[in-house]
Design a protein around this motif. Structure first.
Motif, mmCIF file in Angstrom:
data_model
loop_
_atom_site.group_PDB
_atom_site.id
_atom_site.type_symbol
_atom_site.label_atom_id
_atom_site.label_comp_id
_atom_site.label_asym_id
_atom_site.label_seq_id
_atom_site.Cartn_x
_atom_site.Cartn_y
_atom_site.Cartn_z
ATOM 1 N N GLY A 165 0.841 -1.190 -0.040
ATOM 2 C CA GLY A 165 0.087 -0.014 0.156
ATOM 3 C C GLY A 165 1.005 1.239 -0.184
ATOM 4 O O GLY A 165 2.239 1.210 0.251
ATOM 5 N N GLN A 166 0.283 2.377 -0.318
ATOM 6 C CA GLN A 166 1.029 3.550 -0.359
ATOM 7 C C GLN A 166 0.160 4.749 -0.464
ATOM 8 O O GLN A 166 -1.179 4.550 -0.573
ATOM 9 C CB GLN A 166 1.793 3.738 -1.681
ATOM 10 C CG GLN A 166 0.945 3.629 -3.001
ATOM 11 C CD GLN A 166 1.889 3.578 -4.041
ATOM 12 O OE1 GLN A 166 2.749 2.794 -4.321
ATOM 13 N NE2 GLN A 166 1.477 4.551 -4.988
ATOM 14 N N GLY A 167 0.573 6.007 0.084
ATOM 15 C CA GLY A 167 -0.059 7.432 -0.010
ATOM 16 C C GLY A 167 -0.228 7.905 -1.463
ATOM 17 O O GLY A 167 -0.051 7.366 -2.648
ATOM 18 N N ASP A 168 -0.542 9.197 -1.315
ATOM 19 C CA ASP A 168 -0.796 9.849 -2.765
ATOM 20 C C ASP A 168 0.674 10.101 -3.242
ATOM 21 O O ASP A 168 0.735 10.162 -4.650
ATOM 22 C CB ASP A 168 -1.542 11.188 -2.511
ATOM 23 C CG ASP A 168 -2.891 10.941 -2.138
ATOM 24 O OD1 ASP A 168 -3.520 9.899 -2.486
ATOM 25 O OD2 ASP A 168 -3.353 11.665 -1.249
ATOM 26 N N GLY A 211 -3.128 8.422 10.612
ATOM 27 C CA GLY A 211 -3.565 6.892 11.125
ATOM 28 C C GLY A 211 -3.728 5.725 9.946
ATOM 29 O O GLY A 211 -3.081 4.853 10.261
ATOM 30 N N LYS A 212 -4.257 6.199 8.974
ATOM 31 C CA LYS A 212 -4.353 5.373 7.863
ATOM 32 C C LYS A 212 -2.931 4.779 7.257
ATOM 33 O O LYS A 212 -2.733 3.823 6.900
ATOM 34 C CB LYS A 212 -5.523 5.796 6.777
ATOM 35 C CG LYS A 212 -6.860 5.880 7.416
ATOM 36 C CD LYS A 212 -7.813 6.241 5.992
ATOM 37 C CE LYS A 212 -9.142 6.354 6.488
ATOM 38 N NZ LYS A 212 -10.023 7.004 5.428
ATOM 39 N N MET A 213 -2.259 5.809 7.226
ATOM 40 C CA MET A 213 -0.783 5.757 6.537
ATOM 41 C C MET A 213 0.044 5.125 7.616
ATOM 42 O O MET A 213 0.642 4.126 7.122
ATOM 43 C CB MET A 213 0.027 6.888 6.291
ATOM 44 C CG MET A 213 -0.710 8.017 5.524
ATOM 45 S SD MET A 213 -1.185 7.037 3.868
ATOM 46 C CE MET A 213 0.790 6.481 3.250
ATOM 47 N N ILE A 214 -0.199 4.937 8.763
ATOM 48 C CA ILE A 214 0.404 4.250 9.906
ATOM 49 C C ILE A 214 0.209 2.702 9.594
ATOM 50 O O ILE A 214 1.039 1.762 9.727
ATOM 51 C CB ILE A 214 0.254 4.650 11.387
ATOM 52 C CG1 ILE A 214 0.821 6.191 11.466
ATOM 53 C CG2 ILE A 214 0.645 3.580 12.283
ATOM 54 C CD1 ILE A 214 2.356 6.235 11.259
ATOM 55 N N GLU A 215 -1.173 2.408 9.348
ATOM 56 C CA GLU A 215 -1.617 0.944 9.274
ATOM 57 C C GLU A 215 -0.922 0.550 7.857
ATOM 58 O O GLU A 215 -0.461 -0.638 7.755
ATOM 59 C CB GLU A 215 -3.033 1.059 9.068
ATOM 60 C CG GLU A 215 -3.610 1.408 10.358
ATOM 61 C CD GLU A 215 -3.318 0.248 11.600
ATOM 62 O OE1 GLU A 215 -3.248 -0.831 11.368
ATOM 63 O OE2 GLU A 215 -2.888 0.974 12.571
ATOM 64 N N ILE A 216 -0.872 1.301 6.794
ATOM 65 C CA ILE A 216 -0.398 1.086 5.573
ATOM 66 C C ILE A 216 1.277 0.476 5.670
ATOM 67 O O ILE A 216 1.956 -0.445 5.385
ATOM 68 C CB ILE A 216 -0.459 1.825 4.665
ATOM 69 C CG1 ILE A 216 -1.849 2.116 3.790
ATOM 70 C CG2 ILE A 216 0.503 1.822 3.167
ATOM 71 C CD1 ILE A 216 -2.316 3.113 3.083
ATOM 72 N N PHE A 229 7.617 11.937 9.291
ATOM 73 C CA PHE A 229 6.768 11.920 8.295
ATOM 74 C C PHE A 229 6.781 10.621 7.496
ATOM 75 O O PHE A 229 6.996 10.764 6.116
ATOM 76 C CB PHE A 229 6.829 13.163 7.294
ATOM 77 C CG PHE A 229 6.943 14.607 7.781
ATOM 78 C CD1 PHE A 229 5.728 15.270 8.217
ATOM 79 C CD2 PHE A 229 8.071 15.080 8.589
ATOM 80 C CE1 PHE A 229 5.679 16.486 8.810
ATOM 81 C CE2 PHE A 229 8.298 16.496 9.151
ATOM 82 C CZ PHE A 229 6.855 16.983 9.419
ATOM 83 N N CYS A 230 6.594 9.704 8.164
ATOM 84 C CA CYS A 230 6.909 8.288 7.544
ATOM 85 C C CYS A 230 5.966 7.734 6.354
ATOM 86 O O CYS A 230 6.384 7.143 5.714
ATOM 87 C CB CYS A 230 7.079 7.284 8.607
ATOM 88 S SG CYS A 230 5.384 6.768 9.133
ATOM 89 N N GLY A 231 4.754 8.203 6.382
ATOM 90 C CA GLY A 231 3.852 8.053 5.232
ATOM 91 C C GLY A 231 3.593 6.540 5.207
ATOM 92 O O GLY A 231 3.133 5.840 6.270
ATOM 93 N N SER A 232 3.772 5.785 4.124
ATOM 94 C CA SER A 232 3.851 4.379 4.054
ATOM 95 C C SER A 232 4.907 3.630 4.570
ATOM 96 O O SER A 232 5.212 2.349 4.114
ATOM 97 C CB SER A 232 3.318 4.037 2.559
ATOM 98 O OG SER A 232 4.480 4.456 1.626
ATOM 99 N N GLY A 233 5.938 4.229 5.245
ATOM 100 C CA GLY A 233 7.073 3.616 5.846
ATOM 101 C C GLY A 233 8.241 3.424 5.037
ATOM 102 O O GLY A 233 9.272 2.685 5.310
ATOM 103 N N THR A 234 8.322 3.952 3.898
ATOM 104 C CA THR A 234 9.382 3.642 3.059
ATOM 105 C C THR A 234 10.875 4.043 3.377
ATOM 106 O O THR A 234 11.657 3.102 3.659
ATOM 107 C CB THR A 234 9.411 4.340 1.865
ATOM 108 O OG1 THR A 234 8.043 4.172 1.057
ATOM 109 C CG2 THR A 234 10.423 4.005 0.596
ATOM 110 N N ILE A 235 11.089 5.146 4.341
ATOM 111 C CA ILE A 235 12.449 5.533 4.815
ATOM 112 C C ILE A 235 12.594 4.476 6.216
ATOM 113 O O ILE A 235 14.002 4.059 6.004
ATOM 114 C CB ILE A 235 12.339 6.951 5.212
ATOM 115 C CG1 ILE A 235 12.549 7.775 3.860
ATOM 116 C CG2 ILE A 235 13.610 7.202 6.018
ATOM 117 C CD1 ILE A 235 12.319 9.515 4.188
#
Length: 373
Positions: free
Chosen positions: A168-171, A262-267, A198-204
């Motif tokens: 999953g990912q963000g915009d 919170g949705k991005m944290i779940e992703i 600002f981790c978004g979908s956690g890539t970094i």
């Protein structure tokens, strides 16, 4: 084992990072704009695809020559040893690009190169009049720059940023290759705390964990060249065995990703689980400006909002000010922020120790680096 001339493509600004990775694999290289060129055997192809964290693709340079006419393009392409790479069954599509060259028609150049390859293969496979092209794909590119033609074969398939863990990912997700480059440009070591605010979908954070445990970024995916007739399966088995042997799955790491969404944290958690790092990387929903820590000698790497959309500018400016206040007392921490906002230092309230120009996709950015005292 035959030696090849290999080309690792790289986004502008991180060629030196890719070159260091290539050298760490044991290959001397030459650095040019957007590419790193080096020599290697078939094992080098497999190892490069599996291990290069910051390159976009790994290609084989089949030939390079000057051409200002289609006849020259045809004859010099035909003279190349295509039978080494393509058999009677392979599908071999030809893509192209041309810049500041006499042969400016890309479609015509592609057609000429395709025809030349077919004619070469006909002379080598004498019983073959028509190539069905139903077998494994061998993607070919003809690139013409200032009348110099470079013809390559892509060994990667999908770009190397596609690690295989993103469910999953963000915009506007940060490419995994750029995330890895941001980390490798810091002073972070595996025994230091690591935070992305600002981790978004956690890539970094996920890329940091892969680096910290020395897990090859390509461990969880396949590559187009694995199906080629001349690349022995034993070579890939050897390369993947090296990946497994060198990984340190038990290395303890202190990595945290936070995000207000919170949705991005779940992703992010789902992506970490897919990468096998659910117990290694930790995520928390919170505002970046609420971050506090008693830990020492840590590293923060973040890709905050840029404020490029209408109506976001004032909000982002206020966010940068808040960040400056929140992080002001972390004197033992090094802080790294990538943004296209040219006034970041002014709003953050501090001049960066160093700035580095990078591209996040097509967006021109600066990587602001604040080194610990």
């Amino acid at each position: 084992m035959r030696e090849h001339t290999l080309l690792a493509t790289a986004p502008m600004g991180i060629e030196a990072v890719v070159a260091k990775e290539v050298r760490n694999l044991g290959y001397e290289c030459q650095v040019e704009n957007g590419k790193i060129i080096y020599k290697g055997d078939s094992l080098a192809i497999a190892r490069s695809n599996l291990w290069l964290r910051t390159a976009d693709r790994v290609k084989i340079i089949v030939g390079q020559f000057k051409a200002t006419t289609f006849e020259q393009l045809f004859e010099q392409t035909k003279a190349l040893p295509w039978e080494r790479y393509i058999n009677q069954d392979n599908e071999f599509p030809v893509s192209g690009k041309s810049h500041k060259s006499t042969l400016h028609s890309i479609s015509d150049s592609q057609a000429i190169v395709k025809k030349a390859i077919v004619e070469r293969l006909k002379t080598k496979y004498r019983n073959t009049i028509w190539f069905e092209e139903k077998g494994p794909k061998v993607p070919i590119e003809v690139a013409i720059l200032k009348d110099v033609v470079t013809i390559t074969i892509d060994t990667s398939g999908p770009g190397l940023h596609k690690r295989g863990y993103r469910v999953g990912q963000g915009d506007a997700p940060l490419k995994e290759t750029l995330a890895a480059a941001l980390i490798l440009l810091t002073n972070w070591k595996k025994d230091m705390p690591f935070v992305d605010l600002f981790c978004g979908s956690g890539t970094i954070p996920i890329e940091a964990a892969l680096i910290g445990q020395n897990i090859a970024p390509g461990f969880n995916r396949d590559f187009i060249s694995e199906d080629w007739f001349w690349l022995d399966k034993k070579i890939w088995d050897e390369a993947r065995m090296e990946v497994e042997d060198l990984a340190n799955y038990d290395e303890p790491l202190d990595i945290l990703g936070t995000d207000i969404d919170g949705k991005m944290i779940e992703i992010a958690k789902a992506n970490a689980l897919e990468a096998g790092l659910a117990d290694v990387v930790h995520f928390k929903q919170m505002r970046a400006t609420d971050f506090t820590t008693n830990k020492q000698n840590g590293v923060i790497v973040s890709n905050p909002p840029y404020g490029e959309r209408l109506g976001e500018k004032a909000v982002v400016e206020e966010l940068y000010r808040g960040l400056g206040n929140t992080l002001a007392d972390l004197s033992t921490w090094s802080i790294y922020m990538i943004t296209s906002n040219e006034k970041f230092e002014e709003y953050f309230g501090k001049t960066a120790t160093k700035k580095r120009k990078l591209f996040n996709g097509f967006i021109k950015t600066d990587y602001y680096q604040y080194w610990a005292k």
